[in-house]
Design an enzyme around this catalytic site. Structure first.
Site, PDB file in Angstrom:
ATOM      1  N   HIS A  91      39.145  45.093  46.655  1.00  0.00           N
ATOM      2  CA  HIS A  91      39.179  46.017  47.670  1.00  0.00           C
ATOM      3  C   HIS A  91      39.416  45.396  49.001  1.00  0.00           C
ATOM      4  O   HIS A  91      40.083  45.908  49.923  1.00  0.00           O
ATOM      5  CB  HIS A  91      37.773  46.713  47.918  1.00  0.00           C
TER       6      HIS A  91
ATOM      7  N   LYS B 139      42.743  40.747  53.352  1.00  0.00           N
ATOM      8  CA  LYS B 139      42.157  39.845  54.282  1.00  0.00           C
ATOM      9  C   LYS B 139      42.496  38.398  54.025  1.00  0.00           C
ATOM     10  O   LYS B 139      42.584  37.324  54.860  1.00  0.00           O
ATOM     11  CB  LYS B 139      40.527  39.575  54.093  1.00  0.00           C
TER      12      LYS B 139
ATOM     13  N   HIS C  31      44.082  44.847  57.440  1.00  0.00           N
ATOM     14  CA  HIS C  31      43.952  44.206  56.314  1.00  0.00           C
ATOM     15  C   HIS C  31      44.053  45.398  55.070  1.00  0.00           C
ATOM     16  O   HIS C  31      44.541  44.993  53.792  1.00  0.00           O
ATOM     17  CB  HIS C  31      42.636  43.354  55.998  1.00  0.00           C
TER      18      HIS C  31
ATOM     19  N   HIS D 269      39.466  51.926  51.308  1.00  0.00           N
ATOM     20  CA  HIS D 269      38.256  51.819  51.150  1.00  0.00           C
ATOM     21  C   HIS D 269      37.514  51.786  52.717  1.00  0.00           C
ATOM     22  O   HIS D 269      36.250  51.885  52.691  1.00  0.00           O
ATOM     23  CB  HIS D 269      37.939  50.547  50.313  1.00  0.00           C
ATOM     24  N   HIS D 270      38.130  51.792  53.568  1.00  0.00           N
ATOM     25  CA  HIS D 270      37.780  51.782  55.106  1.00  0.00           C
ATOM     26  C   HIS D 270      37.986  53.386  55.574  1.00  0.00           C
ATOM     27  O   HIS D 270      37.390  53.649  56.592  1.00  0.00           O
ATOM     28  CB  HIS D 270      38.138  50.751  55.958  1.00  0.00           C
TER      29      HIS D 270
ATOM     30  N   ASP E 257      29.815  49.177  48.390  1.00  0.00           N
ATOM     31  CA  ASP E 257      30.062  48.137  49.445  1.00  0.00           C
ATOM     32  C   ASP E 257      28.831  47.981  50.504  1.00  0.00           C
ATOM     33  O   ASP E 257      28.365  47.169  50.813  1.00  0.00           O
ATOM     34  CB  ASP E 257      31.488  48.230  50.098  1.00  0.00           C
TER      35      ASP E 257
END
Length: 503
Positions: free
Chosen positions: A363, A367, A392, A418-419, A447
């Protein structure tokens, strides 16, 4: 598989039904045929003294070979009605019927034989000992020959149906993508083929010479395998060890141990209990079915080796990414397991949940491109740094997109989304609610849970009640409320995962 053969049982007697309202006729017939034998089989007599009694017996008793049938009983045509009922209503065309009458003119011989499908017609006065013997012999021999033809027809039909079951079973197990699914599918199909209730599929751990329970890994099991309800009784272990030493399948009493070596060197053992009733046809079907099992095992093991290697590479790459941001090494493992748990509890297909489990560690792959000065900055990021950090997800998608592999495709979706937030306030696309892929929504819940429940250099671990309270407070805003509710309801499972993969 030739071991799956039961001893031939003693042949049962021929079953003959005497239907007559005169008890003396029953006694004389039994006495006359007392020593009768055909193919080494004697006669078992059943008795009816009226047409109604005869119907009841014929309906409830199987395998009646011959009926001696009186015409006149409670009515003048009671016997003829029984004959008509047998052929028309009961649809019994196999049992032989010998009509016996003391009043020949009451039922003309020609019309009775034609209209009522009677096999023989005798006047009681002509049935002396010799004629009764020859009549019985001819009738039972005809019944035997008809049954031979009928059994051959049924055998052919059953074998055809059995082959169809084998093909269907083989197609089912070959569709399985992992070893455990394959093992469970194989057991279910063997149980269906042989109508057994107890079976187990094992794998021998390596080529070790160590004997005992620790040598065997259970892949799948149906039913209890011994009277003590232990998986590995001493008797069963002895059978397994002997099979591994001899390297061939064998029947031990009513327990069959199948030996299936494969090219990978990981031998598998199939344990079947209660096989004493397995027929010759079942044996042939199992041989056909089992001929492809070793090949299937090799294919499944090869696929699993590839999948496991792929999963381990993804996990290690996830470790590298997390280590750059000073996350704990087991973070990605806990996330993967918790994502899988939430997915399964939500009703997601097991194959889809497995893909999510393997893709979740990727995920934060984006980064990799985030500068250390930003990624490792101890204080709050300024506006420009935050904008760089927010890139990212798109970087992660650009790294992973374009692959046709299910795990990498799922990883690209998770990395990109995922954000995102359930209320649409997330980044990079501002997706809302169901527009966010379920994978990404599940990863977001896992998370946040792991970030709060674990100790970090910048914060202590939160107590479980506070973690759950926070998750519920952001449900519907940051996180999908459905997946939050599933995690809260199954928090004990999530905590077990944490204990399994500690800091």
């Amino acid at each position: 598989m030739s071991f799956l053969k039961s001893d031939t049982p003693d042949l049962p007697p021929w079953r003959v039904l005497l239907v007559d309202d005169e008890p003396d006729v029953h006694d004389v017939t039994k006495l006359t045929l007392n020593r009768f034998r055909l193919d080494g089989r004697a006669i078992q007599f059943l008795h009816a003294y009226s047409g109604q009694q005869a119907k009841a017996i014929l309906q409830s008793e199987p395998d009646i070979a011959l009926v001696f049938l009186d015409v006149v009983m409670e009515t003048e045509n009671a016997g003829l009605e029984v004959a008509r009922w047998m052929r028309k209503d009961l649809q019994n065309q196999i049992t032989r019927i010998v009509l016996r009458t003391g009043q020949p003119g009451q039922a003309p011989e020609e019309s009775v034989i034609v209209d009522y499908d009677i096999n023989d017609y005798k006047e009681k006065t002509e049935l002396d000992r010799k004629k009764l013997f020859t009549t019985t012999f001819a009738a039972l021999r005809a019944y035997r020959d008809i049954m031979t033809v009928e059994e051959a027809r049924r055998y052919q039909a059953s074998y055809r149906a059995g082959l169809e079951r084998v093909i269907e079973a083989s197609a089912h197990i070959f569709r399985q993508r992992n070893l455990n699914d394959f093992a469970n599918g194989l057991l279910q199909q063997v149980v269906a083929l042989l109508r057994l209730e107890k079976s187990m599929l094992l794998r021998v751990k390596g080529a070790s010479a160590i004997h005992g329970e620790d040598r065997y890994e259970i892949l799948a099991r149906i039913g209890e395998l011994d009277q003590e309800h232990e998986v590995f009784s001493p008797a069963l272990l002895a059978k397994l060890d002997e099979t591994c030493v001899n390297k061939f399948s064998r029947l031990y009493g009513d327990t069959f141990v199948g030996y299936f070596p494969n090219n990978s060197g990981k031998t598998s053992l199939l344990v079947l209990q209660g096989v004493h009733d397995v027929t010759e046809m079942d044996t042939q079907l199992l041989e056909v079915f089992s001929s492809g099992v070793a090949i299937a095992f090799d294919n499944i093991l090869l696929n699993q080796e590839i999948t496991d290697t792929q999963g381990e590479l993804i996990m290690r790459l996830g470790d590298v990414v997390e280590s750059r941001s000073h996350e704990a090494g087991n973070h990605v493992r806990r996330m993967a397991e918790i994502c899988y748990m939430i997915a399964i509890e939500s009703g997601m297909d097991a194959d889809e949940a497995a893909i999510l489990k393997q893709a979740a560690p990727m995920h934060d792959i984006g980064k990799i491109a985030t500068p250390d000065a930003i990624l490792l900055k101890p204080g709050k990021l300024d506006m420009d740094e935050w904008e760089t950090m927010k890139k990212h997800p798109e970087v992660g998608m650009s790294i992973l997109q374009g692959s046709q592999r299910p795990i990498l495709r799922a990883s690209a979706i998770i990395a990109h989304q995922h954000h995102e937030r359930y209320d649409g306030s997330g980044y990079p696309q501002g997706l809302r609610g169901e527009a966010i892929h379920p994978y990404a929504r599940i990863v977001a819940v896992a998370d946040v849970f792991d970030a709060l429940i674990q100790k970090r250099v910048y914060k202590p671990a939160w107590p479980v009640p506070e973690v759950l309270a926070h998750l519920e407070s952001v449900a519907g805003a940051h996180l999908d409320p459905r997946y939050v509710a599933i995690l809260v309801a199954n928090v004990d499972k999530a905590l077990d995962i944490n204990n399994q993969y500690p800091e």
